[in-house]
Scaffold this motif. Structure first.
Motif, PDB file in Angstrom:
ATOM      1  N   ILE A  88       0.846  -1.201   0.000  1.00 14.84           N
ATOM      2  CA  ILE A  88       0.000   0.000   0.000  1.00 14.84           C
ATOM      3  C   ILE A  88       0.880   1.250   0.000  1.00 14.84           C
ATOM      4  O   ILE A  88       0.632   2.197  -0.757  1.00 14.84           O
ATOM      5  N   ILE A  89       1.927   1.254   0.803  1.00 11.47           N
ATOM      6  CA  ILE A  89       2.860   2.386   0.821  1.00 11.47           C
ATOM      7  C   ILE A  89       3.534   2.535  -0.538  1.00 11.47           C
ATOM      8  O   ILE A  89       3.666   3.645  -1.061  1.00 11.47           O
ATOM      9  N   LEU A  90       3.947   1.417  -1.127  1.00 14.26           N
ATOM     10  CA  LEU A  90       4.569   1.447  -2.447  1.00 14.26           C
ATOM     11  C   LEU A  90       3.619   2.035  -3.489  1.00 14.26           C
ATOM     12  O   LEU A  90       4.036   2.822  -4.353  1.00 14.26           O
ATOM     13  N   SER A  91       2.347   1.690  -3.412  1.00 12.70           N
ATOM     14  CA  SER A  91       1.374   2.238  -4.361  1.00 12.70           C
ATOM     15  C   SER A  91       1.270   3.755  -4.218  1.00 12.70           C
ATOM     16  O   SER A  91       1.140   4.462  -5.219  1.00 12.70           O
ATOM     17  N   ILE A  92       1.352   4.240  -3.003  1.00 13.23           N
ATOM     18  CA  ILE A  92       1.308   5.694  -2.773  1.00 13.23           C
ATOM     19  C   ILE A  92       2.544   6.364  -3.362  1.00 13.23           C
ATOM     20  O   ILE A  92       2.451   7.385  -4.046  1.00 13.23           O
ATOM     21  N   VAL A  93       3.697   5.770  -3.123  1.00 13.20           N
ATOM     22  CA  VAL A  93       4.948   6.320  -3.662  1.00 13.20           C
ATOM     23  C   VAL A  93       4.898   6.362  -5.191  1.00 13.20           C
ATOM     24  O   VAL A  93       5.238   7.376  -5.806  1.00 13.20           O
TER      25      VAL A  93
END
Length: 153
Positions: free
Chosen positions: A128-133
């Motif tokens: 999820i964090i990677l998708s935001i980045v």
């Protein structure tokens, strides 16, 4: 979880383009330095729409972890666009073409999609964090490059 909620992203984006189109080019030239013409505006939006449609389609039809991250990144991308419009409107006190749909549609749609993904457990917190980045990078890297090139940054 029904991955079809990701189709809200291209629908929201299309509505957003309709708000932006009549006034975005002069505003963007003033604050971002580009696009210079309506044709460049259209081309840029076609490129981003292709990105959104491919990302969302991959997530829905090929549900691998990486495809889901890319599809979710499209929701982060529209949220980052909301932040850009809101920040410029607040900073300049001037209407940023697109701020209404970004506020009324982008922010709630992206929050709804992330809420559903988070609650479903189909992706890890790191995913999820990677998708935001990724979503923020897709928005801000080209924007900052054009701002730097046009001496607006």
């Amino acid at each position: 979880m029904d991955l079809n909620i990701l189709w809200f992203v291209p629908v929201a984006y299309f509505i957003h383009i309709l708000e932006e189109s009549p006034r975005f080019v002069p505003w963007a030239k003033k604050y971002l330095g580009a696009p210079d013409t309506f044709g460049q505006f259209v081309l840029g939006n076609v490129i981003f729409m292709v990105y959104v449609l491919i990302s969302v389609s991959l997530a829905i039809f090929y549900t691998s972890e990486w495809a889901l991250v890319l599809g979710l990144a499209a929701a982060a991308w529209i949220f980052s666009n909301f932040l850009l419009h809101a920040a410029y409107t607040l900073y300049t006190g001037e209407y940023s073409p697109g701020v209404v749909t970004a506020s009324a549609i982008y922010a709630p749609v992206s929050a709804y999609i992330y809420y559903n993904f988070w609650g479903s457990g189909i992706l890890s917190t790191l995913d999820i964090i990677l998708s935001i980045v990724i979503g923020f990078a897709v928005m801000y890297v080209p924007t900052f490059i054009q701002m730097k090139r046009n001496e607006k940054l």
